[in-house]
Design an enzyme around this catalytic site. Structure first.
Site, PDB file in Angstrom:
ATOM      1  N   LYS A 234      -2.176   6.977  21.479  1.00  0.00           N
ATOM      2  CA  LYS A 234      -2.040   8.604  21.838  1.00  0.00           C
ATOM      3  C   LYS A 234      -2.124   9.747  20.756  1.00  0.00           C
ATOM      4  CE  LYS A 234      -0.746   7.957  26.746  1.00  0.00           C
ATOM      5  NZ  LYS A 234      -0.078   6.991  26.388  1.00  0.00           N
TER       6      LYS A 234
ATOM      7  N   ASP B 184      -0.147   0.268  27.262  1.00  0.00           N
ATOM      8  CA  ASP B 184      -0.464   1.965  26.919  1.00  0.00           C
ATOM      9  C   ASP B 184       0.250   2.352  25.918  1.00  0.00           C
ATOM     10  OD1 ASP B 184      -1.998   4.907  27.709  1.00  0.00           O
ATOM     11  OD2 ASP B 184       0.477   4.727  28.166  1.00  0.00           O
TER      12      ASP B 184
ATOM     13  N   HIS C 237      -2.969  13.683  23.462  1.00  0.00           N
ATOM     14  CA  HIS C 237      -1.621  13.331  23.859  1.00  0.00           C
ATOM     15  C   HIS C 237      -1.280  14.301  25.435  1.00  0.00           C
ATOM     16  CE1 HIS C 237       2.102  10.716  24.695  1.00  0.00           C
ATOM     17  NE2 HIS C 237       1.784  11.441  25.851  1.00  0.00           N
TER      18      HIS C 237
ATOM     19  N   TYR D 161       5.912   7.312  21.621  1.00  0.00           N
ATOM     20  CA  TYR D 161       6.704   6.566  21.986  1.00  0.00           C
ATOM     21  C   TYR D 161       7.551   6.128  20.640  1.00  0.00           C
ATOM     22  CZ  TYR D 161       3.529   7.642  26.218  1.00  0.00           C
ATOM     23  OH  TYR D 161       2.969   7.915  27.142  1.00  0.00           O
TER      24      TYR D 161
HETATM   25  N1  LIG Z   1       0.439  10.499  29.355  1.00  0.00           N
HETATM   26  C1  LIG Z   1       1.536  10.809  29.360  1.00  0.00           C
HETATM   27  O1  LIG Z   1       1.905  12.180  29.044  1.00  0.00           O
HETATM   28  C2  LIG Z   1       2.007   9.904  29.854  1.00  0.00           C
HETATM   29  C3  LIG Z   1       3.199  10.839  30.801  1.00  0.00           C
HETATM   30  C4  LIG Z   1       4.316   9.670  30.853  1.00  0.00           C
HETATM   31  C5  LIG Z   1       3.989   8.225  31.215  1.00  0.00           C
HETATM   32  N2  LIG Z   1       2.950   8.094  30.464  1.00  0.00           N
HETATM   33  C6  LIG Z   1       2.687   6.497  30.700  1.00  0.00           C
HETATM   34  O2  LIG Z   1       2.767   6.101  31.984  1.00  0.00           O
HETATM   35  C7  LIG Z   1       3.478   4.815  31.734  1.00  0.00           C
HETATM   36  C8  LIG Z   1       4.198   4.840  33.014  1.00  0.00           C
HETATM   37  O3  LIG Z   1       4.697   6.122  33.685  1.00  0.00           O
HETATM   38  P1  LIG Z   1       6.421   5.593  33.165  1.00  0.00           P
HETATM   39  O4  LIG Z   1       7.290   5.818  31.608  1.00  0.00           O
HETATM   40  O5  LIG Z   1       6.974   7.619  33.387  1.00  0.00           O
HETATM   41  O6  LIG Z   1       7.244   5.412  34.979  1.00  0.00           O
HETATM   42  P2  LIG Z   1       7.149   4.579  35.711  1.00  0.00           P
HETATM   43  O7  LIG Z   1       6.311   3.421  35.691  1.00  0.00           O
HETATM   44  O8  LIG Z   1       6.784   5.498  36.950  1.00  0.00           O
HETATM   45  O9  LIG Z   1       8.600   3.708  36.285  1.00  0.00           O
HETATM   46  C9  LIG Z   1       9.369   3.223  35.405  1.00  0.00           C
HETATM   47  C10 LIG Z   1      10.742   2.993  36.251  1.00  0.00           C
HETATM   48  O10 LIG Z   1      10.762   2.137  36.986  1.00  0.00           O
HETATM   49  C11 LIG Z   1      11.611   1.097  37.163  1.00  0.00           C
HETATM   50  N3  LIG Z   1      10.824   0.102  37.418  1.00  0.00           N
HETATM   51  C12 LIG Z   1       9.750  -0.990  36.810  1.00  0.00           C
HETATM   52  N4  LIG Z   1       8.559  -1.356  37.982  1.00  0.00           N
HETATM   53  C13 LIG Z   1       9.577  -1.514  38.917  1.00  0.00           C
HETATM   54  C14 LIG Z   1      10.153  -2.537  39.912  1.00  0.00           C
HETATM   55  N5  LIG Z   1       9.082  -3.394  40.442  1.00  0.00           N
HETATM   56  N6  LIG Z   1      11.102  -2.328  40.499  1.00  0.00           N
HETATM   57  C15 LIG Z   1      12.225  -1.589  40.101  1.00  0.00           C
HETATM   58  N7  LIG Z   1      12.327  -0.560  39.568  1.00  0.00           N
HETATM   59  C16 LIG Z   1      11.607  -0.880  38.710  1.00  0.00           C
HETATM   60  C17 LIG Z   1      11.362   0.910  35.272  1.00  0.00           C
HETATM   61  O11 LIG Z   1      12.498   0.556  34.930  1.00  0.00           O
HETATM   62  P3  LIG Z   1      12.421  -0.961  34.189  1.00  0.00           P
HETATM   63  O12 LIG Z   1      12.252  -0.707  32.619  1.00  0.00           O
HETATM   64  O13 LIG Z   1      14.095  -0.908  32.987  1.00  0.00           O
HETATM   65  O14 LIG Z   1      12.261  -2.088  34.794  1.00  0.00           O
HETATM   66  C18 LIG Z   1      11.562   2.368  34.820  1.00  0.00           C
HETATM   67  O15 LIG Z   1      12.589   3.351  35.155  1.00  0.00           O
HETATM   68  C19 LIG Z   1       4.312   4.985  30.541  1.00  0.00           C
HETATM   69  O16 LIG Z   1       5.063   4.292  30.126  1.00  0.00           O
HETATM   70  C20 LIG Z   1       3.698   5.587  29.908  1.00  0.00           C
HETATM   71  O17 LIG Z   1       2.752   4.428  28.990  1.00  0.00           O
HETATM   72  C21 LIG Z   1       2.319   8.714  30.304  1.00  0.00           C
END
Ligand SMILES: NC(=O)c1ccc[n+]([C@@H]2O[C@H](COP(=O)([O-])OP(=O)(O)OC[C@H]3O[C@@H](n4cnc5c(N)ncnc54)[C@H](OP(=O)(O)O)[C@@H]3O)[C@@H](O)[C@H]2O)c1
Length: 283
Positions: free
Chosen positions: A78, A48, A111, A53
């Site tokens: 997106k 994704d 998006h 990004y």
């Molecule tokens: N459509 C939208 O508007 C929108 C908005 C936000 C997000 N998204 C999508 O959703 C995805 C995920 O959301 P997000 O990026 O907000 O974050 P998330 O997946 O909720 O959290 C990511 C964070 O958690 C840490 N992490 C991941 N796995 C872990 C584990 N097993 N143990 C400890 N820490 C862990 C990562 O650290 P490290 O990377 O340092 O390991 C990072 O700091 C995005 O990347 C994107 O693809 C979409």
């Protein structure tokens, strides 16, 4: 869902792998390329990314360097907020394809529904973008089309002119944030719900109730969150650049949360903050 190869079926029959690899805030450099390579090697088949990004090219390089067959991946990107019009949707889609190194994407999403730049005519801007996306879909250059951060009134406005209904709504769904009204409305229109920020963008790890559940099930907090998301029928998109975490986040198929714990997690309202209002975000 019983294993990482399980899929949800979209309204048009296209199969979408039940966990996606998130890429927001993944840097556009060697770290980003290595993260995608780790994900592919760990067994993720769903990636994704987004125009905003700035890391679509990490996907291309990781595909080249791992030698994975393009058709074995499900790639989402997106449309960014500056590109809401027919022509800009078309031209930015071509740019995305070039960066991704592919001649089609599996899923293309709008998006955000109401970008600041189009706030006085967002309905028209979305209708134009959607028309472009429908044409690209009909030409076979996109396998499924959808939306992100759309609330019911944004969906209603889009459906006034849409020929094809969106197949996915990607919204913030994490412990303490279930956005039930949007989920129910999207499902009633035939959409699959993708859960972004399933780990609360990393904020979940300090929540005491999640630490207790982690001990109870002998699984990490991240695994509890991802399992919870699947048991709610969402499609979680965990992000990480750390190889051990990338692997850990797929190992969620050998345990099940009790129903009372599923409810406990939903009840942690606001424990990792709440989503932004798409009608007033400053971008
Ligand atoms: N459509 C939208 O508007 C929108 C908005 C936000 C997000 N998204 C999508 O959703 C995805 C995920 O959301 P997000 O990026 O907000 O974050 P998330 O997946 O909720 O959290 C990511 C964070 O958690 C840490 N992490 C991941 N796995 C872990 C584990 N097993 N143990 C400890 N820490 C862990 C990562 O650290 P490290 O990377 O340092 O390991 C990072 O700091 C995005 O990347 C994107 O693809 C979409």
């Amino acid at each position: 869902m019983t294993n990482q190869n399980d899929v949800y079926k979209l309204a048009n029959g296209v199969e979408i792998p039940c966990i996606g690899f998130g890429m927001w805030q993944t840097p556009d450099d060697e770290t980003g390329v290595n993260a995608v390579k780790s994900a592919i090697r760990a067994g993720y088949t769903h990636i994704d990314t987004a125009q905003a990004y700035g890391n679509e090219d990490c996907v291309r390089i990781a595909i080249e360097e791992t030698g994975v067959d393009r058709k074995d991946l499900f790639i989402t990107t997106k449309l960014w907020n500056s590109n809401h019009s027919y022509d800009l949707t078309m031209s930015s889609f071509e740019e995305s394809l070039k960066k991704l190194g592919t001649d089609y994407v599996d899923l293309f999403l709008i998006h955000w529904p109401n970008p600041a730049a189009f706030r006085d005519h967002w309905q028209k801007a979305n209708a134009e973008s959607w028309k472009a996306m429908e044409e690209l879909y009909e030409e076979g250059r996109i396998r499924a089309i959808g939306i992100s951060n759309f609330r019911p009134h944004h969906i209603d406005a889009l459906l006034e002119t849409a020929k094809i209904k969106p197949m996915v709504n990607q919204i913030r769904l994490c412990p303490g944030e279930t956005q039930d009204e949007i989920v129910d409305y999207s499902r009633a229109q035939g959409m699959i719900l993708e859960a972004y920020s399933p780990l609360g963008t990393g904020k979940i790890f300090d929540v005491p109730q999640m630490k207790e559940l982690s001990q109870k099930y002998d699984r990490s907090i991240a695994q509890i969150c991802i399992r919870w998301s699947l048991q709610r029928g969402y499609l979680p998109l965990p992000k990480s650049v750390t190889p051990s975490r990338i692997e850990e986040n797929l190992k969620v198929f050998d345990f099940e949360l009790e129903e009372s714990d599923v409810r406990l997690i939903e009840g942690l309202t606001g424990c990792v903050g709440l989503s932004s209002n798409p009608d007033s975000v400053p971008f």
